[in-house]
Design an enzyme around this catalytic site. Structure first.
Site, short mmCIF file in Angstrom:
data_model
loop_
_atom_site.label_atom_id
_atom_site.label_comp_id
_atom_site.label_asym_id
_atom_site.label_seq_id
_atom_site.Cartn_x
_atom_site.Cartn_y
_atom_site.Cartn_z
N SER A 138 20.88 27.49 26.96
CA SER A 138 19.76 28.21 26.34
C SER A 138 18.56 27.28 26.27
O SER A 138 18.72 26.05 26.18
CB SER A 138 20.14 28.64 24.91
OG SER A 138 19.02 29.18 24.22
N TYR A 151 24.25 27.77 16.49
CA TYR A 151 24.06 28.28 17.85
C TYR A 151 23.30 27.25 18.70
O TYR A 151 23.74 26.91 19.81
CB TYR A 151 23.29 29.60 17.82
CG TYR A 151 22.95 30.12 19.21
CD1 TYR A 151 23.90 30.85 19.93
CD2 TYR A 151 21.71 29.88 19.79
CE1 TYR A 151 23.61 31.31 21.21
CE2 TYR A 151 21.42 30.34 21.07
CZ TYR A 151 22.37 31.06 21.77
OH TYR A 151 22.08 31.51 23.04
#
Length: 246
Positions: A138, A151
């Protein structure tokens, strides 16, 4: 990476980026297997996509991961590509005791599962032509959003692990790719939203998949797509900007 004639396992393939990869790779003439937790979605996708193979799996459970690998190797012995895509995105308030079960679920899904699956499949992949592992990290691996710290930390760990995995596997012939998405319009993070049907917002899935496939075809081992590129290149300044409201 060649984009046709492969046998590909995609985790988290019932929605979003995983579903997009599955449909595009099927259209390019590959054999595609997806796994996911939701049986109804797996059945719907199989019905709508002739040739798609599916397997129900809880990636947070080690035994379930091992069962997945046994099944895939038995049913699809030509498997040569693993795409570690499955992930969940939760919030956490670090100023008070965290929900430990939620933290453990996020780490298990986003980091432990791809690490374990990759290790279980190394011997299978190295015996096949043009093998590779594709890890979906990400832009938040480089510039975290502080309200979803676990996350972001797991995606930073996926980036670090990908570097180590690439180094350790360089003599096996297995290529290791890392694709870092920006915000993509999927249901990622729906667990933390009141409206479970609300999407994530951001880059359309098909646009992201198109850019990711270009990077893979051109053998870009570490590719940050769209706005994720600036999140990687300008991480410190962007961190302060993205988190100025906290």
């Amino acid at each position: 990476m060649k984009l046709t004639g492969n046998t590909i396992l995609i985790t988290g393939g019932t929605s979003g980026i995983g579903k997009g990869f599955a449909q595009h790779f099927l259209g390019l003439g590959n054999t595609v297997i997806i796994c996911g937790r939701r049986k109804d979605r797996l059945e719907q996708l199989k019905a709508r996509n002739p040739g798609l193979a599916t397997f129900q799996c809880d990636l947070t459970d080690a035994a379930s991961r091992e069962n997945l690998v046994r099944h895939v190797i038995q049913e699809c012995p030509d498997l040569n590509i693993l795409i570690n895509n499955a992930g969940i995105q939760l919030t956490a308030d670090l100023a008070k005791p965290v929900d430990l079960a939620a933290v453990e679920q996020e780490i298990a899904t986003n980091l432990i599962a791809p690490l374990h699956l990759s290790s279980l499949l190394v011997e299978q992949l190295r015996a096949r032509p043009e093998p590779c592992i594709v890890n979906i990290s990400s832009g938040l691996a480089y510039t975290p959003l502080a309200f979803m710290p676990v996350y972001c930390a797991t995606k930073a760990a996926v980036h670090s692990w990908s570097l180590s995995l690439r180094k350790q596997l360089e003599k096996t012939g297995i290529a290791v790719y890392e694709i870092a998405p920006p915000s993509v319009d999927t249901e990622l993070g729906h667990e933390r939203r009141e409206d479970k049907s609300q999407t994530h917002g951001g880059m359309p899935v098909n646009e992201f998949i198109s850019e990711a496939l270009k990077a893979l075809e051109n053998n870009v081992l570490q590719a940050a797509i769209g706005p994720a590129a600036s999140m990687m290149d300008q991480r410190d300044a962007l961190f302060e900007r993205l988190n100025s409201h906290l």
